[in-house]
Design a protein around this motif. Structure first.
Motif, short mmCIF file in Angstrom:
data_model
loop_
_atom_site.label_atom_id
_atom_site.label_comp_id
_atom_site.label_asym_id
_atom_site.label_seq_id
_atom_site.Cartn_x
_atom_site.Cartn_y
_atom_site.Cartn_z
N LEU A 180 -7.26 -17.84 6.97
CA LEU A 180 -7.85 -16.49 6.94
C LEU A 180 -7.65 -15.83 5.57
CD1 LEU A 180 -9.24 -14.34 8.78
CD2 LEU A 180 -6.94 -13.46 9.26
N MET A 181 -6.46 -16.00 5.01
CA MET A 181 -6.20 -15.41 3.70
C MET A 181 -7.09 -16.06 2.64
SD MET A 181 -4.08 -13.24 4.66
CE MET A 181 -3.75 -12.44 3.13
N LEU A 182 -7.26 -17.38 2.74
CA LEU A 182 -8.12 -18.09 1.79
C LEU A 182 -9.57 -17.63 1.94
CD1 LEU A 182 -6.61 -21.68 1.96
CD2 LEU A 182 -6.59 -20.14 -0.02
N GLU A 183 -9.98 -17.44 3.19
CA GLU A 183 -11.34 -17.01 3.46
C GLU A 183 -11.58 -15.61 2.87
OE1 GLU A 183 -12.17 -17.25 7.70
OE2 GLU A 183 -13.89 -15.91 7.38
N SER A 184 -10.57 -14.77 2.94
CA SER A 184 -10.73 -13.41 2.41
C SER A 184 -10.87 -13.45 0.89
CB SER A 184 -9.52 -12.55 2.79
OG SER A 184 -8.39 -12.90 1.99
N GLY A 185 -10.25 -14.44 0.26
CA GLY A 185 -10.30 -14.50 -1.21
C GLY A 185 -9.27 -13.61 -1.88
N LEU A 186 -8.27 -13.15 -1.15
CA LEU A 186 -7.25 -12.27 -1.74
C LEU A 186 -6.53 -12.99 -2.88
CD1 LEU A 186 -5.36 -9.77 -1.83
CD2 LEU A 186 -4.03 -10.81 0.01
N GLY A 187 -6.61 -12.39 -4.06
CA GLY A 187 -5.90 -12.92 -5.23
C GLY A 187 -4.68 -12.08 -5.52
N GLY A 188 -3.70 -12.70 -6.17
CA GLY A 188 -2.47 -11.98 -6.49
C GLY A 188 -2.76 -10.76 -7.35
N ARG A 189 -2.12 -9.66 -7.02
CA ARG A 189 -2.40 -8.41 -7.71
C ARG A 189 -1.46 -8.13 -8.88
NH1 ARG A 189 -6.96 -8.87 -5.32
NH2 ARG A 189 -7.66 -7.26 -3.88
N GLY A 190 -0.59 -9.09 -9.17
CA GLY A 190 0.34 -8.88 -10.29
C GLY A 190 -0.32 -9.07 -11.64
N GLY A 191 -1.50 -9.65 -11.65
CA GLY A 191 -2.20 -9.84 -12.92
C GLY A 191 -2.96 -11.14 -12.99
N GLU A 346 1.23 -5.02 -4.07
CA GLU A 346 -0.16 -4.77 -3.66
C GLU A 346 -0.76 -5.99 -2.97
OE1 GLU A 346 -2.51 -3.28 -6.90
OE2 GLU A 346 -4.28 -3.03 -5.64
N THR A 347 -0.29 -7.18 -3.35
CA THR A 347 -0.79 -8.40 -2.70
C THR A 347 -0.37 -8.41 -1.23
OG1 THR A 347 -0.34 -9.48 -4.81
CG2 THR A 347 -0.98 -10.90 -2.97
N TYR A 348 0.92 -8.24 -1.00
CA TYR A 348 1.39 -8.19 0.40
C TYR A 348 0.69 -7.07 1.18
CZ TYR A 348 5.31 -11.44 -0.45
OH TYR A 348 6.08 -12.54 -0.72
N ALA A 349 0.50 -5.92 0.52
CA ALA A 349 -0.06 -4.77 1.22
C ALA A 349 -1.48 -5.01 1.70
CB ALA A 349 -0.01 -3.54 0.31
N ASN A 350 -2.17 -5.97 1.09
CA ASN A 350 -3.54 -6.28 1.53
C ASN A 350 -3.57 -7.13 2.79
OD1 ASN A 350 -5.95 -5.35 -0.04
ND2 ASN A 350 -4.64 -5.98 -1.75
N ALA A 351 -2.51 -7.91 3.02
CA ALA A 351 -2.53 -8.85 4.14
C ALA A 351 -2.76 -8.16 5.50
CB ALA A 351 -1.24 -9.67 4.15
N PRO A 352 -2.09 -7.03 5.79
CA PRO A 352 -2.35 -6.39 7.08
C PRO A 352 -3.81 -5.99 7.26
CG PRO A 352 -0.39 -5.44 6.06
CD PRO A 352 -1.03 -6.33 5.04
N LEU A 353 -4.47 -5.61 6.16
CA LEU A 353 -5.87 -5.20 6.26
C LEU A 353 -6.75 -6.39 6.60
CD1 LEU A 353 -6.00 -2.89 3.10
CD2 LEU A 353 -5.48 -2.26 5.46
N VAL A 354 -6.44 -7.55 6.01
CA VAL A 354 -7.21 -8.77 6.31
C VAL A 354 -7.01 -9.14 7.78
CG1 VAL A 354 -7.48 -11.23 5.79
CG2 VAL A 354 -7.03 -9.60 3.92
N ARG A 356 -6.03 -7.21 10.33
CA ARG A 356 -6.54 -6.22 11.27
C ARG A 356 -8.06 -6.24 11.35
NH1 ARG A 356 -3.59 -0.79 9.28
NH2 ARG A 356 -1.62 -1.86 8.93
N HIS A 357 -8.72 -6.35 10.18
CA HIS A 357 -10.17 -6.14 10.16
C HIS A 357 -10.97 -7.40 9.91
CE1 HIS A 357 -9.32 -1.85 10.16
NE2 HIS A 357 -8.48 -2.04 9.15
N GLY A 358 -10.27 -8.49 9.59
CA GLY A 358 -10.99 -9.74 9.36
C GLY A 358 -11.34 -9.95 7.90
N ALA A 359 -11.52 -11.23 7.53
CA ALA A 359 -11.78 -11.57 6.14
C ALA A 359 -13.13 -11.04 5.67
CB ALA A 359 -11.72 -13.09 5.97
N ALA A 360 -14.13 -11.07 6.54
CA ALA A 360 -15.47 -10.65 6.11
C ALA A 360 -15.49 -9.16 5.77
CB ALA A 360 -16.49 -10.96 7.21
N TRP A 361 -14.89 -8.36 6.63
CA TRP A 361 -14.81 -6.92 6.35
C TRP A 361 -14.06 -6.67 5.05
CZ3 TRP A 361 -10.50 -3.76 5.69
CH2 TRP A 361 -10.74 -2.37 5.69
#
Lengths: 620, 157
Positions: A180-191, A346-354, A356-361
């Motif tokens: 799910l995290m890979l599907e969302s495309g969440l990248g590290g927010r440290g830079g 900020e990276t960790y903080a995005n995980a709950p949103l993914v 809760r609402h799904g990768a597509a959202w």
């Protein structure tokens, strides 16, 4: 859904609803570090006193920041009926009495301090907050709770969907969470923007046990305070994100490493961890699931390189925070040489949103190749230093003009630093770049963690280089000669150029340093010269003017200017002489002279006697 | 804040800390919170407690900017070294503070009455240029204002 959680969340929501249906007005004062710097604590005391003195039927609570940092303290007032909430700004202690009288006692509005209506209908004088220029185009997901809930009350978080993402992850296989995290495309927010899912997968596949998580809250980039906004505004979001990562990686313990310059963040994270533990969301057998995960808030002690993940690991381990030589990478050998994953706040903080609402959202917020929203803080030569959350892809210029309200006094923009002292500087010509990863990567730098610093035409680029290289020198851990000696050498040359002693060969010396320093072990050394490298690309002429003509076009470098009394009879001169810290302004007959050998070019005299003291080129 | 630390007090203070459990920094922070600084004696006591060498402890103490090895001054101006401050004359403020107090950054007067410290940006950039005087923000500073402030802290004004 987990029964225990349903019970906990329902109770929390009941308490939250009951408080909101109390029939009393609710006053929510932002009390974060920016607000405290502007008298927030005194405002709170004055509010409490005024409300008590007048016997008002009002509840006062404190919140994190809305991002209007330059207008703190901000305060929202929710009507007794709960039908309307208005956000106000600049509620300094001296304005509290007037505010209490007109807003709370007379139940009116104070349009001159109103930012907008948060909920309910706009009035003739106060529009909707969403229509405020600073809010337009922002998409508040990470910051959804910031300014709206009490960060020290877990009920508020739970009542607004908090921990639901984690509870979902409890019923998922680690592989599915990572998928799910890979599907969302969440990248590290440290830079660096490395996919969080892949990093988690490295840890999941590690062979040794136990495994650890580390949250990098060492936000050391001067001019960046994104993580602080989250920790002080919504600390449970970070805890929930770490819990999800723990479920995905079978980790048992996590560390939140916070710099000591953030005492309020430390306090709020500690309170949040304690409350999460009390509700059974941290510790052993979480919510009856049999899973164990606990958190430690770990306080740093002043070291920039501890923001580098292996430096941070060494620091927790009990050593100097010197970055390690990789490999092995933390996923193999991190804390106590055991498998560890390090992500930014900020990276960790995005995980709950993914979750809760799904990768597509989550990823559907924009078409940009970098997914999701990103928080940015803007400072330096801007009219509105604050914090925003926007989708990737907005141009730097829009960020400056729309949210920063442009440069002060209309001085043209000269350039900007996209994210921290190692990220380099870009000129105003590059202000149309979209705020996303690729264009910065293509130019040999990185977007960084979100602290964007603008500078205008009054700034000397050599001064900026001296500053950032001086910072890198101070903060070098001392392992690599290329880094600790290279930064020293760079600073020496820059200082020489900045005081009229520049040589043609200096520019070649920089090229040498740019090359050799990339051989340093960690990013600190290998990126320290980025500022000089890019300054030479965009502002080479300025270096050449300094070296060849011994002239500073900005007339701001202390080594390139002198101060001179040009209006002998000016009545402000005695005061200027008195303020001079080196007694360089001496009486000469009926006027004053500035003794150049004593003058340190601090400019105090020119502030006091602007019409009498003139800055001149030293060598021209 | 306690005065001269005694060995016994120090031992009690660090009794709960263990070697290789991530306890070095928390122990040093606790010592500094208690005494205001980390003394030579404290380094030796902590080394015994953590079963390591004083050199390793001192290595950490000297590495992290926040640790002091002498008692803090009674009054202190902490100068913000951040970029937003720099862009608004922060470096000229530093120069003026150093000259007025006759101290380098991270120095203090011999009698311990006042000191000057290098502070790091904490993102209150709307106050730039700023310093902290005994922990309280003084923002929107001018160079002249900084000179006056330093004279007041020094007791000259």
């Amino acid at each position: 859904m987990n029964d225990r959680f349903t019970a906990i969340a329902t109770e929390a929501r009941d308490r939250w609803e009951a408080a909101r249906a109390s029939g009393r007005e609710q006053v929510s004062l932002c009390l974060d570090t920016s607000s405290l710097a502007r008298g927030g604590a005194e405002t709170l005391a004055a509010l409490q006193q005024a409300v008590a003195a007048k016997g008002l039927n009002v509840d006062i609570q404190t919140t994190g920041s809305w991002g209007f940092c330059w207008l703190e303290p901000t305060v929202s007032v929710r009507s007794a009926a709960g039908t309307r909430t208005v956000l106000y700004h600049s509620l300094t202690p001296d304005r509290v009495e007037e505010f209490v009288q007109s807003v709370l006692v007379e139940a009116g509005e104070l349009p001159e301090l109103a930012l907008g209506v948060v909920e309910g209908a706009p009035s003739d004088q106060v529009g909707m907050l969403d229509d405020h220029p600073f809010m337009q185009g922002q998409i508040r997901r990470l910051m959804a709770n910031c300014g709206q809930i009490d960060p020290e009350n877990i009920d508020h978080y739970l009542a607004n969907g908090g921990y639901e993402g984690f509870v979902k992850s409890l019923d998922m296989e680690p592989e599915a969470i990572i998928e799910l995290m890979l599907e969302s495309g969440l990248g590290g927010r440290g830079g660096a923007g490395f996919p969080a899912g892949r990093k988690w997968d490295f840890l999941r596949n590690a062979t040794a046990e136990p495994r650890y998580l580390v949250c990098n809250a060492d936000e050391g980039d001067p001019g960046a305070w994104v993580n602080r906004i989250l920790m002080e505004g919504d600390p449970h979001l970070i805890i929930e994100g770490m819990l999800i990562a723990a479920m995905a990686t079978n980790s048992v313990e996590g560390y939140i490493y916070i710099r000591h310059e953030y005492p309020l963040s430390i306090e709020r994270m500690n309170v949040a961890v304690e409350q999460a533990r009390e509700r059974g969301l941290l510790g052993e057998d979480i919510l009856g699931s049999g899973k164990t995960f606990d958190l430690v808030v770990f306080v740093g002690a002043g070291s920039y390189v501890c923001g580098e993940e292996t430096g941070l690991i060494n620091s927790i381990d009990g050593y100097r925070g010197m970055p390690r030589i990789r490999p092995p990478f933390p996923a193999q050998a991190g804390l106590w040489n055991l498998p560890t994953n390090v992500n930014n706040v900020e990276t960790y903080a995005n995980a709950p949103l993914v979750l809760r609402h799904g990768a597509a959202w989550w990823s559907g917020v924009s078409d940009d190749e970098a997914k999701g929203t990103k928080m940015f803080t803007i400072s330096g030569a801007v009219n509105q230093p604050g914090c925003v959350e926007i989708p990737f892809g907005l141009s730097v210029r829009e960020l400056l003009e729309k949210y920063g309200a442009g440069t002060p006094d209309g001085v043209p923009l000269k350039g900007y630093q996209p994210g921290g002292p190692l990220s380099g500087v870009l000129s105003a010509e590059e202000a149309d770049l979209p705020l996303t990863l690729a264009p910065f990567r293509d130019r040999g730098l990185f977007l960084g963690s979100g602290g964007i610093v603008f500078f205008d035409e009054t700034t000397s680029v050599v001064d900026l280089c001296t500053y950032f290289l001086g910072f890198a020198e101070d903060e070098s851990c001392g392992r690599c000669t290329t880094c600790f000696q290279g930064t020293q050498r760079a600073v020496e040359i820059l200082r020489r150029i900045g005081s009229g002693g520049g040589r043609e060969s200096d520019l070649d010396k920089f090229e040498d340093l740019i090359q050799t320093m990339t051989w340093s072990n960690c990013l600190h050394g290998s990126f320290a010269m980025t500022t000089v490298k890019l300054a030479l690309r965009y502002f080479r002429e300025e270096f050449e003017t300094l070296i060849r003509e011994k002239r500073d076009p900005t007339r701001s470098l202390p080594g390139m200017i002198t101060y001179e009394v040009t209006s002998p009879g000016d009545p402000a001169l005695p005061e200027a002489a008195a303020i001079c810290p080196t007694e360089a302004i001496v009486e000469a007959g009926s006027s004053y002279d500035i003794v150049d050998e004593l003058c340190i070019r601090c400019g105090a005299c020119a502030e006091v006697a602007p019409d009498a003291v003139t800055v001149r080129d030293r060598f021209v | 804040m306690a005065a001269e630390p005694t060995t016994r007090e120090l031992r009690e203070l660090v009794a709960e800390y263990e070697f290789e459990r991530g306890h070095l920094l928390p122990a040093l922070i606790e010592i500094q919170e208690h005494y205001g600084y980390v003394s030579r004696e404290a380094i030796e006591v902590l080394a015994r407690q953590l079963r390591t060498t004083p050199a390793l402890i001192y290595g950490a103490v000297s590495f992290y900017a926040d640790f002091r090895t002498e008692p803090p001054p009674e009054r202190e101006i902490s100068w913000c070294s951040g970029p937003a401050c720099r862009l608004r004359g922060g470096d000229r403020i530093r120069e003026a503070l150093q000259r007025t107090l006759d101290l380098p950054l991270d120095g203090q007067s011999e009698d311990g009455a006042y000191g000057l410290r290098l502070g790091q940006c904490n993102g209150t950039c709307s106050e730039a240029p700023q310093v902290w005087v005994d922990g309280e923000v003084v923002g929107g500073l001018t160079v002249a204002g900084a000179v006056a402030l330093a004279r007041e802290v020094k007791g000259d004004a």
